[in-house]
Scaffold this active site. Structure first.
Site, short mmCIF file in Angstrom:
data_model
loop_
_atom_site.label_atom_id
_atom_site.label_comp_id
_atom_site.label_asym_id
_atom_site.label_seq_id
_atom_site.Cartn_x
_atom_site.Cartn_y
_atom_site.Cartn_z
CE1 TYR A 1 66.32 -64.51 60.28
CE2 TYR A 1 65.57 -62.93 61.89
CZ TYR A 1 66.27 -64.06 61.58
OH TYR A 1 66.94 -64.76 62.56
CG HIS B 1 60.37 -68.00 66.69
ND1 HIS B 1 60.96 -68.74 67.70
CD2 HIS B 1 61.30 -67.11 66.26
CE1 HIS B 1 62.20 -68.32 67.84
NE2 HIS B 1 62.43 -67.34 66.99
CD1 TRP C 1 65.30 -63.54 70.31
CD2 TRP C 1 63.23 -63.22 71.05
NE1 TRP C 1 64.48 -64.41 69.63
CE2 TRP C 1 63.20 -64.23 70.07
CE3 TRP C 1 62.04 -62.84 71.65
CZ2 TRP C 1 62.03 -64.86 69.68
CZ3 TRP C 1 60.86 -63.47 71.26
CH2 TRP C 1 60.87 -64.47 70.29
CE1 TYR D 1 63.94 -71.04 68.39
CE2 TYR D 1 62.67 -71.57 66.43
CZ TYR D 1 63.70 -70.88 67.04
OH TYR D 1 64.47 -70.02 66.30
#
Length: 113
Positions: free
Chosen positions: A48, A29, A83, A25
């Protein structure tokens, strides 16, 4: 619930990443697709950030003019569908939903500028 500051909603949410998928993960990212970043910016996702604990709790924070509208506009982005399809298996208990459908804002109980 979200809070407003200077006309912007501040939104925080939590999701749970599967413990055995944490490293992958993080790697995904570290290389978010440029067209995904462009779609987020275009649809009103600003400032964000995602934070990941060692146990897999994922905490997200963003600022936007209208969170419901920003979510809806992202659902209409073809890159988002791709995504979300790739990210779905990273999360615990999705009940078949895409991760972006699981975002439920947390209540803000304190803030200071």
């Amino acid at each position: 619930m979200t809070s407003k500051q200077n006309g912007k909603q501040r939104v925080c949410f939590m999701l749970q990443v599967k413990p055995d998928r944490l490293e992958e993960y993080r790697l995904r990212h570290a290389a978010v697709w440029p067209d995904m970043i462009e779609a987020l910016q275009r649809t009103g996702w600003h400032n964000y950030s995602l934070f990941l604990t060692p146990r897999g709790e994922l905490i997200g924070y963003l600022e936007t003019d209208n969170f419901q509208l920003a979510q809806k506009q992202m659902r209409d982005e073809p890159v988002n569908a791709r995504w979300q399809s790739e990210m779905k298996d990273f999360f615990v208990e999705t009940d078949g939903k895409d991760p972006d459908q699981l975002m439920s804002p947390l209540d803000e109980v304190f803030h200071i500028d």
